[in-house]
Design a protein around this motif. Sequence first.
Motif, PDB file in Angstrom:
ATOM      1  N   LYS A  78     -26.244   5.562   6.812  1.00  0.00           N
ATOM      2  CA  LYS A  78     -25.662   5.565   8.155  1.00  0.00           C
ATOM      3  C   LYS A  78     -25.532   4.128   8.655  1.00  0.00           C
ATOM      4  CE  LYS A  78     -28.772   8.606   8.594  1.00  0.00           C
ATOM      5  NZ  LYS A  78     -29.706   9.248   7.609  1.00  0.00           N
ATOM      6  N   ARG A 106     -13.627   4.268   3.630  1.00  0.00           N
ATOM      7  CA  ARG A 106     -13.396   5.691   3.333  1.00  0.00           C
ATOM      8  C   ARG A 106     -12.919   5.901   1.912  1.00  0.00           C
ATOM      9  NH1 ARG A 106     -15.774   8.017   7.379  1.00  0.00           N
ATOM     10  NH2 ARG A 106     -17.175   7.901   5.636  1.00  0.00           N
ATOM     11  N   SER A 111     -17.339  10.619   1.704  1.00  0.00           N
ATOM     12  CA  SER A 111     -18.317  11.147   2.654  1.00  0.00           C
ATOM     13  C   SER A 111     -19.758  10.803   2.260  1.00  0.00           C
ATOM     14  CB  SER A 111     -18.141  12.661   2.787  1.00  0.00           C
ATOM     15  OG  SER A 111     -18.232  13.244   1.508  1.00  0.00           O
ATOM     16  N   TRP A 114     -21.886   7.532   6.461  1.00  0.00           N
ATOM     17  CA  TRP A 114     -21.518   7.904   7.834  1.00  0.00           C
ATOM     18  C   TRP A 114     -21.416   6.587   8.600  1.00  0.00           C
ATOM     19  CZ3 TRP A 114     -23.742   7.182  12.667  1.00  0.00           C
ATOM     20  CH2 TRP A 114     -23.354   8.048  13.708  1.00  0.00           C
ATOM     21  N   ALA A 116     -20.376   4.658  12.096  1.00  0.00           N
ATOM     22  CA  ALA A 116     -19.994   4.620  13.508  1.00  0.00           C
ATOM     23  C   ALA A 116     -19.334   3.271  13.777  1.00  0.00           C
ATOM     24  CB  ALA A 116     -21.223   4.787  14.392  1.00  0.00           C
ATOM     25  N   ALA A 157     -10.759   6.189  14.867  1.00  0.00           N
ATOM     26  CA  ALA A 157     -10.975   7.543  14.341  1.00  0.00           C
ATOM     27  C   ALA A 157      -9.896   7.890  13.319  1.00  0.00           C
ATOM     28  CB  ALA A 157     -10.997   8.551  15.480  1.00  0.00           C
ATOM     29  N   GLY A 160     -10.678   6.481  10.030  1.00  0.00           N
ATOM     30  CA  GLY A 160     -11.774   7.075   9.268  1.00  0.00           C
ATOM     31  C   GLY A 160     -13.168   6.912   9.837  1.00  0.00           C
ATOM     32  N   ASP A 162     -16.508   7.868  11.573  1.00  0.00           N
ATOM     33  CA  ASP A 162     -17.173   9.162  11.782  1.00  0.00           C
ATOM     34  C   ASP A 162     -17.612   9.333  13.219  1.00  0.00           C
ATOM     35  OD1 ASP A 162     -17.549  10.344   9.019  1.00  0.00           O
ATOM     36  OD2 ASP A 162     -18.317   8.316   8.737  1.00  0.00           O
ATOM     37  N   CYS A 163     -17.805   8.205  13.870  1.00  0.00           N
ATOM     38  CA  CYS A 163     -18.376   8.251  15.217  1.00  0.00           C
ATOM     39  C   CYS A 163     -17.869   7.040  15.983  1.00  0.00           C
ATOM     40  CB  CYS A 163     -19.905   8.217  15.107  1.00  0.00           C
ATOM     41  SG  CYS A 163     -20.769   8.137  16.685  1.00  0.00           S
ATOM     42  N   HIS A 188     -13.693  16.520  15.416  1.00  0.00           N
ATOM     43  CA  HIS A 188     -14.882  16.398  14.556  1.00  0.00           C
ATOM     44  C   HIS A 188     -15.529  15.021  14.668  1.00  0.00           C
ATOM     45  CE1 HIS A 188     -11.290  15.133  12.406  1.00  0.00           C
ATOM     46  NE2 HIS A 188     -12.054  14.274  11.755  1.00  0.00           N
ATOM     47  N   VAL A 189     -14.851  14.070  15.272  1.00  0.00           N
ATOM     48  CA  VAL A 189     -15.406  12.712  15.392  1.00  0.00           C
ATOM     49  C   VAL A 189     -16.381  12.667  16.570  1.00  0.00           C
ATOM     50  CG1 VAL A 189     -14.853  10.279  15.804  1.00  0.00           C
ATOM     51  CG2 VAL A 189     -13.365  11.683  14.340  1.00  0.00           C
TER      52      VAL A 189
END
Length: 333
Positions: A78, A106, A111, A114, A116, A157, A160, A162-163, A188-189
């Motif tokens: 992360k 990405r 995946s 993760w 942000a 977003a 790519g 995730d947050c 989903h973001v």
Amino acid sequence: MATGTSYFDTRRRIRANPHIRELAAGVHLSHRDFIQPLFVDEGISRRTQIPSLNEVYSDTPETLLQQIEEDLKEGVRKFLLFPVPAKKSERELDFHFVQSVFQAIRKRFGSDVWVAADLCLCAYTIHGHCGVLSGDKTRVVNEETVPLLAAYALSLAQAGADCIAPSDMMDGRVAAIRNVLDQHALSHVAVMSYAAKFSSQFYGPFRDACKSAPGSDEALRDRKTYQLSPFNAGDALLTTLRDIAEGADIVMVKPALAYLDVIARLRQEVHHPLAAYHVSGEYQSLELLAVHQLAARAALHIEAWTALKRAGTDIIISYAARHAKKWIDQVQY
Ligand code: PBG
């Protein structure tokens, strides 16, 4: 204790050896709770040590991928990415650099990671403020800044992320970001709001890294008109509840150690995941103690992180996150 007994309250039994101390521990750290910040700088041609942050580097887009590769081996998955664009502007902001970085991450890691994105304009603006300045340069204008932040969030977003992690401290930005993401099939973001972000001296080393300190020739020399006052804990609670109502998925307290009371109070008030950002100045003050051999490095960071856990945080953002697994495995109770 009753008087007249033949014993006294022996608290030291529970501290007698590492085994019983480990059993008696109320909190245990896990590297799984950590987020590793990363800096990627468009203006450099090779990986550069950040002078004000011990063992922390600014990466080029290429070395960033190598860094992530190495971090994955250390159990870090992360990340929180800080882009440093080469060009600064008043309000013609160009987000292509960080978009290309996200696309590359990405493509390479899919995946497995993760990531942000820190969302702020301070690394983009000439003056170093987190938003658009009024004509007379005395105010950061909320209404003009929020749409720019929302457009930036959308581009991140789409590339790519995730947050989205807004750190600007404008009012209403969480709702604006949530709305624009939802309108573009990006529900989903996630949004991790820097909800209780205080105006702090502990950000000094970071501003070096991001070349984002507000200019000393400006009328507005600090961020006190938008970041929270350390003298007002109530504002932190209200702002955090407001951000949750606007759709924040994770809420953050920042800095961390100087605001343990705020973490503890929020833990009572909110059921959302709570993050604590052990910021650059907090990290570097520990590093300096260790560099000067006044403390043991790993144990020092562990002690600080443990305080955050005791106060009730779920997530720890630390520049030393990439050492967390190794250090926690070797922790001496
Ligand atoms: C951008 C931002 C800052 C930090 C994270 N995002 C600096 C600031 O508000 O001036 C600080 C992080 C750190 O000190 O480690 N607004």
